[in-house]
Design an enzyme around this catalytic site. Structure first.
Site, PDB file in Angstrom:
ATOM      1  N   SER A 158      -4.933  -3.851   6.688  1.00 63.88           N
ATOM      2  CA  SER A 158      -4.566  -3.751   5.270  1.00 63.88           C
ATOM      3  C   SER A 158      -4.536  -5.145   4.678  1.00 63.88           C
ATOM      4  O   SER A 158      -4.291  -6.130   5.393  1.00 63.88           O
ATOM      5  CB  SER A 158      -3.187  -3.104   5.119  1.00 63.88           C
ATOM      6  OG  SER A 158      -2.696  -3.229   3.790  1.00 63.88           O
TER       7      SER A 158
ATOM      8  N   TYR B 103       5.602  -2.492   7.775  1.00 60.72           N
ATOM      9  CA  TYR B 103       4.188  -2.145   7.648  1.00 60.72           C
ATOM     10  C   TYR B 103       3.323  -3.403   7.621  1.00 60.72           C
ATOM     11  O   TYR B 103       2.322  -3.506   8.354  1.00 60.72           O
ATOM     12  CB  TYR B 103       3.982  -1.338   6.373  1.00 60.72           C
ATOM     13  CG  TYR B 103       2.537  -0.990   6.081  1.00 60.72           C
ATOM     14  CD1 TYR B 103       1.910   0.065   6.742  1.00 60.72           C
ATOM     15  CD2 TYR B 103       1.801  -1.717   5.148  1.00 60.72           C
ATOM     16  CE1 TYR B 103       0.584   0.382   6.478  1.00 60.72           C
ATOM     17  CE2 TYR B 103       0.479  -1.410   4.881  1.00 60.72           C
ATOM     18  CZ  TYR B 103      -0.127  -0.352   5.542  1.00 60.72           C
ATOM     19  OH  TYR B 103      -1.435  -0.048   5.287  1.00 60.72           O
TER      20      TYR B 103
END
Length: 258
Positions: free
Chosen positions: A149, A162
């Site tokens: 990401s 995350y």
């Protein structure tokens, strides 16, 4: 299946294929000629629908289920993909992941571990299991792609667990590329930006507007945009690409952070 046949003859395992990005990756692999194993944990119906679409279009697809936070399950899923009978396992896309929100100050170790085990430890275990099989192929061992990401380098509030897990995923790909390269195995990562999913505009309208205003490309990403990047990395076009993080974010990361 439509496509240029970039992955003809390949067998690919896509983890987390019941979700939006995973479905997009699986469909693009099938369109380029790969036989696709779709892994899911709970989204069995969604993964089954994608598998049916692939078969109806003349492709080959298999659905396998398992909780990848368990090391033995990771190994079983990879082994099922390898033993399917559609050919030798040549590609793995580590896409399975979770993205909960939690303030760092109130986060528990259990909440931290739940994200790390799903997003990072599963990548380690699946990669290790797949590499053991791929290295038997010699110089043309195979390709492994991790879905990371842009939050690996640009964290968002409430996403500390995350973002940290995705940063580790990027570095794992680089480390694995170093160690598995001599077996003909290439390892890369893809870092998507904001990808469209059903209901996103209703759930987060201000975020979508900010993204569209900031992105040079002027739009959200689509699951197939990530799929295209994964197809490239698994294909012969990327035969000299390994240890690389391919950012797919419509140009957002190129903009100023102020």
């Amino acid at each position: 299946m439509s496509g240029r046949g970039l992955l003809e003859g390949q067998v690919a395992l896509v983890t987390g294929a019941g979700g939006g990005i995973g479905r997009g990756i699986a469909m693009r692999f099938a369109q380029e000629g790969a036989a696709v194993v779709l892994h899911c944990r709970t989204a069995v119906e969604a993964a089954g629908e994608v598998a049916s679409r692939i078969r109806e279009s003349g492709g080959r697809a298999l659905v396998v289920r398992g909780d990848l936070t368990e090391e033995d399950v990771c190994r079983r899923v990879v082994r099922e993909a390898a033993d399917w009978g559609a050919g030798r396992l040549t590609a793995l896309v580590n896409n399975a992941g979770v993205q909960p929100t939690r303030e760092l100050a109130g986060m528990t170790v259990a909440e931290w571990r739940a994200v790390v085990d799903t997003n990072l430890s599963s990548v380690f275990a699946c990669t290790q299991a797949a590499a053991e099989i791929m290295r038997e192929r010699g110089e043309d061992g195979g390709s492994i792609t991790h879905i990371a990401s842009i939050e690996a380098s640009r964290p968002a509030p409430l996403h500390a667990h995350y973002a940290a897990s995705k940063a580790a995923v990027v570095m794992h790909a680089r480390a694995a590329a170093l160690e598995y390269g001599r077996f003909g195995i290439r390892v890369n990562s893809v870092s998507p930006g904001l990808i469209h999913r059903e209901g996103l505009e209703d759930a987060w309208p201000e975020g979508v507007r900010r993204w569209e205003a900031t992105a040079p490309a002027g739009r959200l990403g689509r699951p197939e945009d990530v799929g295209d990047a994964c197809v490239f990395l698994a294909s012969g076009l990327a035969s000299w690409v390994t240890g690389h993080d391919l950012v797919v974010d419509g140009g957002v990361s190129a903009g100023p952070g102020w």
